[in-house]
Design a protein around this motif. Sequence first.
Motif, mmCIF file in Angstrom:
data_model
loop_
_atom_site.group_PDB
_atom_site.id
_atom_site.type_symbol
_atom_site.label_atom_id
_atom_site.label_comp_id
_atom_site.label_asym_id
_atom_site.label_seq_id
_atom_site.Cartn_x
_atom_site.Cartn_y
_atom_site.Cartn_z
ATOM 1 N N PHE B 341 17.904 51.374 77.555
ATOM 2 C CA PHE B 341 16.806 50.912 78.394
ATOM 3 C C PHE B 341 17.350 49.927 79.430
ATOM 4 N N ASP B 343 16.391 47.199 82.479
ATOM 5 C CA ASP B 343 15.313 46.407 83.070
ATOM 6 C C ASP B 343 15.896 45.140 83.705
ATOM 7 N N VAL B 349 13.621 42.543 78.340
ATOM 8 C CA VAL B 349 14.879 42.794 77.645
ATOM 9 C C VAL B 349 14.877 42.134 76.266
ATOM 10 N N ILE B 352 12.490 43.896 73.782
ATOM 11 C CA ILE B 352 13.029 45.132 73.206
ATOM 12 C C ILE B 352 14.104 44.806 72.172
ATOM 13 N N ARG B 353 14.978 43.838 72.499
ATOM 14 C CA ARG B 353 16.036 43.471 71.543
ATOM 15 C C ARG B 353 15.431 42.999 70.228
ATOM 16 N N GLU B 360 19.497 50.368 72.860
ATOM 17 C CA GLU B 360 20.518 49.594 73.576
ATOM 18 C C GLU B 360 19.906 49.153 74.905
ATOM 19 N N VAL B 361 20.070 47.872 75.224
ATOM 20 C CA VAL B 361 19.441 47.368 76.439
ATOM 21 C C VAL B 361 20.493 46.922 77.444
ATOM 22 N N HIS B 363 20.660 44.664 80.777
ATOM 23 C CA HIS B 363 19.900 43.774 81.648
ATOM 24 C C HIS B 363 20.526 43.777 83.030
#
Lengths: 76, 601
Positions: B341, B343, B349, B352-353, B360-361, B363
Amino acid sequence: MKNRVIKVVSGIMDTPIEKLDEESSPDTVEKWDSIRHMNLILALEEEFGVCFSGEEIVEMLNVQIIIETLREKVVQ
Amino acid sequence: MIGLSLSEIQEYLSRSDLSKFPEFQVSVLRNIMLEPIEPYLRYMAYQIGLNAQVKFGGYDNVFQDAVGGKDDLLSKNTDCILVFTKLDTLSSGLARNFTALSASEIQAEIDRIKDYITNVLSGIRKQTAALVLWHGFELPVYPAFGILESQKSNGQLATINNLNEFLKSKLNDDKNAYFVDLNLSLVRLGANRFYDSRYWHIGRAPFTREALLDIASEEFKFIRALKGKNKKCLALDCDNVLWGGIVGEDGLSGIKLGKTYPGSAYYEFQQEVLNLHNRGVILALCSRNNEEDVWEVFKKHPDMLIKQDHITTTQINWRDKATNLKQIAWDLNIALDSIVFVDDSEFEVNLIRKCVPEVEVIHMPPARTEEFGNILASCGLFDTLALSSEDKKRGVMYKAEAARKKFLTQFADLESYYKSLEMEIDIGFADEFSIPRIAQLSQKTNQFNLTTRRYSEADIWTFSNSDKSDVIYIRLKDIFGDSGIVGVCILKYEDEKAIFDTFLLSCRVLGRCIEEVFLVETLKLVKKRGAYKVAIGEYYPTRKNSQVELFYKNNGFEEVEPDRKTTTKKFQYNVETKLKPKSSFFKKINARINQSEKGKR
């Protein structure tokens, strides 16, 4: 300075802080071999934001000398 | 790349419980000092749920270790072999004294090194079939003949390139060996950050820590792909990610997107997104907007590179993004940990974490819009070991899956739904065209996978060529499109038993009774083979495959002697039992494995 150095040495050499002092060296610390010495130098560079020369690296073979070498570089 | 210091990594490793993860045995063959890479390897392994155990071969003992010098260095337990052959140690003439060499001396060195490469690789292969990652020769930062180098076809640069090409072709001939290009790390960091010449002289350790971290992360791109941990779907925020500004406030003409600054940063980011799309990554949108505002940009903005057709599914609404990402995973029938993802908002962020840590994010820091494209490209999370024709069509295929789900709601009962899909099935033996995809499915499939054994292309070739095993695939086509190869079965024969070593289906095609047809046809094959009285099915539980725990039981197998000591379940099936296929749903079943006389291709 001394405490910070000993803490780094303790972490890299996997040896309790109580067992380390200014006289500690590859002769007194079992795990202090050439590979861990390299890791120690890199960790000290990271910790103190300094850069040692090749000549300094091969001479920094006890905690006392490490502290003296660092003192010359770090403006306190 | 992550900017972590060694002490942070070591603290992280000592705090984490690595023992809960499966062990991953790494053996390093090298002609340089490389021990400081160990914490980075263990850290990268931890990131993908592996407990790396690193063993080093002797310094400058690559050949001896390859042919069996050290007892436990290479064995059937080895998972991965890293090979470092630095030219300075291998040929100080070519590396450091090139201008003194005559043409014939250069040629003699090239020949010697080529023999060496060939012998080391075949030595490794006599001991293990494990993944080999061989690091290519670095190009000199200041080549021997200076500016003449670029004019010469036989200078030092050309010679080293020649050796690299040879190494690549040797590794290419092996189905489980790959070339790791150290020059990429060198270019990314620059020579001053890549090499530490002090330790090169003091201890023959050439690389800085930053370089070691970059090299380790490059290696783990291969391992991630091999272990099927690479990501499948890129879920994108819109405002301040795909374009600058907020379309709902700034309007179509007010957003920043185009060929000139500042819109050019977003334009380049979109190019990078499309690069991934062309490599088979599914694109999804997950943003807080009015949906019509977003589609207006997609349709009308002249510099919008990503088109509506590239997007497989969307969640454009005002709900929280954690819920939306779960919905995206459900729509696509993929696990949350297959999603990356992106963002710009720190709030989203962190949400979601915290709420869906499986995702997996990435940023995108608002102050560094110019780097968005590079940040996405540098992650390496989507890298694959091969690109099959299925990969390139994946977005289309998943779109068809989403359409099927919508279509389903129009039907009163499942049976009429299945029939309306006009599914056509093709079941055949593995061949050179299907093997790359078969290996890929074996490496990536998590949910409908009875044993979760991971096999390389080389393994599949071996099984396919053996009399003691069959490798079978299933293809699917329906009114929404061709799904390609969607399932794999590997049968191994022992005495009177046919063992289902592998039975898996892509999650895309679950819930359509395909697994039952596939099982029935493979059982028919076992019967036709004649020599086998029982078929054995096994279930190895993992975190993701609980849905297939009772698969064999529900399909006519009987559970044998439940063993309290293991969680593995075993089922058996008498081949004389009558089979009842549910073929009425299907428009056509072409079971080629049971048509030819001899059985195999």
